[in-house]
Design an enzyme around this catalytic site. Structure first.
Site, mmCIF file in Angstrom:
data_model
loop_
_atom_site.group_PDB
_atom_site.id
_atom_site.type_symbol
_atom_site.label_atom_id
_atom_site.label_comp_id
_atom_site.label_asym_id
_atom_site.label_seq_id
_atom_site.Cartn_x
_atom_site.Cartn_y
_atom_site.Cartn_z
ATOM 1 N N LYS A 187 0.823 -1.215 0.000
ATOM 2 C CA LYS A 187 0.000 0.000 0.000
ATOM 3 C C LYS A 187 0.855 1.263 0.000
ATOM 4 O O LYS A 187 2.027 1.232 0.349
ATOM 5 C CB LYS A 187 -0.908 0.013 1.239
ATOM 6 C CG LYS A 187 -1.721 -1.247 1.417
ATOM 7 C CD LYS A 187 -2.778 -1.379 0.348
ATOM 8 C CE LYS A 187 -3.636 -2.596 0.605
ATOM 9 N NZ LYS A 187 -4.599 -2.841 -0.465
ATOM 10 N N HIS A 195 12.525 -2.402 -3.718
ATOM 11 C CA HIS A 195 11.717 -2.722 -4.891
ATOM 12 C C HIS A 195 12.463 -3.768 -5.719
ATOM 13 O O HIS A 195 13.675 -3.629 -5.943
ATOM 14 C CB HIS A 195 11.464 -1.452 -5.724
ATOM 15 C CG HIS A 195 10.513 -1.703 -6.846
ATOM 16 N ND1 HIS A 195 9.148 -1.779 -6.648
ATOM 17 C CD2 HIS A 195 10.732 -1.963 -8.154
ATOM 18 C CE1 HIS A 195 8.562 -2.053 -7.816
ATOM 19 N NE2 HIS A 195 9.503 -2.168 -8.735
HETATM 20 C C1 GAR Z 1 10.256 -8.553 -2.202
HETATM 21 O O1 GAR Z 1 10.812 -9.079 -3.381
HETATM 22 C C2 GAR Z 1 10.178 -7.044 -2.313
HETATM 23 O O2 GAR Z 1 11.221 -6.480 -3.049
HETATM 24 C C3 GAR Z 1 8.883 -6.867 -3.042
HETATM 25 O O3 GAR Z 1 8.016 -7.821 -2.475
HETATM 26 C C4 GAR Z 1 8.778 -8.961 -2.094
HETATM 27 C C5 GAR Z 1 8.394 -9.352 -0.695
HETATM 28 O O4 GAR Z 1 8.946 -10.576 -0.327
HETATM 29 N N1 GAR Z 1 8.365 -5.532 -2.901
HETATM 30 C C6 GAR Z 1 7.645 -4.940 -3.848
HETATM 31 O O5 GAR Z 1 7.347 -5.497 -4.870
HETATM 32 C C7 GAR Z 1 7.241 -3.507 -3.539
HETATM 33 N N2 GAR Z 1 6.681 -2.868 -4.702
HETATM 34 P P1 GAR Z 1 8.988 -11.006 1.188
HETATM 35 O O6 GAR Z 1 7.592 -10.759 1.753
HETATM 36 O O7 GAR Z 1 9.322 -12.479 1.173
HETATM 37 O O8 GAR Z 1 10.028 -10.188 1.877
#
Ligand code: GAR
Length: 192
Positions: free
Chosen positions: A87, A105
């Site tokens: 969010k 990111h």
């Molecule tokens: C991670 O790869 C992070 O970079 C990405 O979500 C994933 C969460 O993994 N974030 C985004 O895409 C933000 N726009 P996790 O819950 O296993 O840490």
């Protein structure tokens, strides 16, 4: 002795980065003091319990009406880390924590960013664009999705054999390796 620095981690799902941060900072001056999620089913909440880190589940209205900000203040939070948070952070929180909210990111911004660009959506977009490299971007958070000043980027090469799943694995490797250290360096720079 210098006072402890309290970090709050916002996460919407799995929480592998949150867990990596908890273990990285264990026993140091920087403490993961709180895990927050808008998703009551997020695996990150189980990880918080496992590692005995307090957690908070909040609603979108609590995020937007300032209640979550009050809770952060109540816990004495100094920095906020977004580790897979879906969010938008409200402007009031950005203003209270100027240059003290850090996001990761899973792509090389400004490419593959913006609303809806989250987790596997990003890897699929990178795959469909036939990119020859991808990477991670660690950046400050402002009022817009993925638009804050960049702290660190790390690249990884892609081959024609890569799939969205293998891209995800390469990204996870970079995240585990560089995210905690980058947060540490950012905080040390502010507090030196
Ligand atoms: C991670 O790869 C992070 O970079 C990405 O979500 C994933 C969460 O993994 N974030 C985004 O895409 C933000 N726009 P996790 O819950 O296993 O840490």
């Amino acid at each position: 002795m210098k006072p402890e620095i309290q970090l709050a981690v916002f996460a919407s799902g799995n929480g592998s980065n949150a867990q990596n941060l908890i273990t990285f900072f264990e026993g140091s001056r920087i403490k993961i003091a709180l895990i927050l999620s808008e998703n009551p089913n997020a695996r990150v909440l189980q990880r918080a319990t496992l590692f005995q880190v307090p957690s908070v589940i909040f609603s979108m209205s609590e995020l937007q009406n300032g209640q979550v900000l009050q809770q952060l203040k109540g816990y004495g939070i100094n920095y906020i880390v977004l580790a897979g948070f879906l969010k938008l952070i409200p402007a009031s929180m950005v203003q209270s924590y100027q240059q003290r909210i850090i996001n990761i990111h899973p792509a090389l911004l400004p490419k593959f960013g913006g609303k809806g660009m989250y987790g596997s959506n990003v890897h699929k977009a990178v795959f469909n664009a036939h990119e020859t490299e991808t990477g991670i971007t660690i950046h400050y958070v402002n009022e817009y999705y993925d638009k804050g000043a960049i702290i660190l980027q790390k690249q990884v090469a892609l081959t024609p054999d890569d799939t969205p799943e293998s891209i995800a694995a390469k990204i996870s490797e970079l995240e585990m390796k560089y995210f905690p250290e980058s947060i540490l360096q950012t905080i040390e720079k502010h507090n030196s």
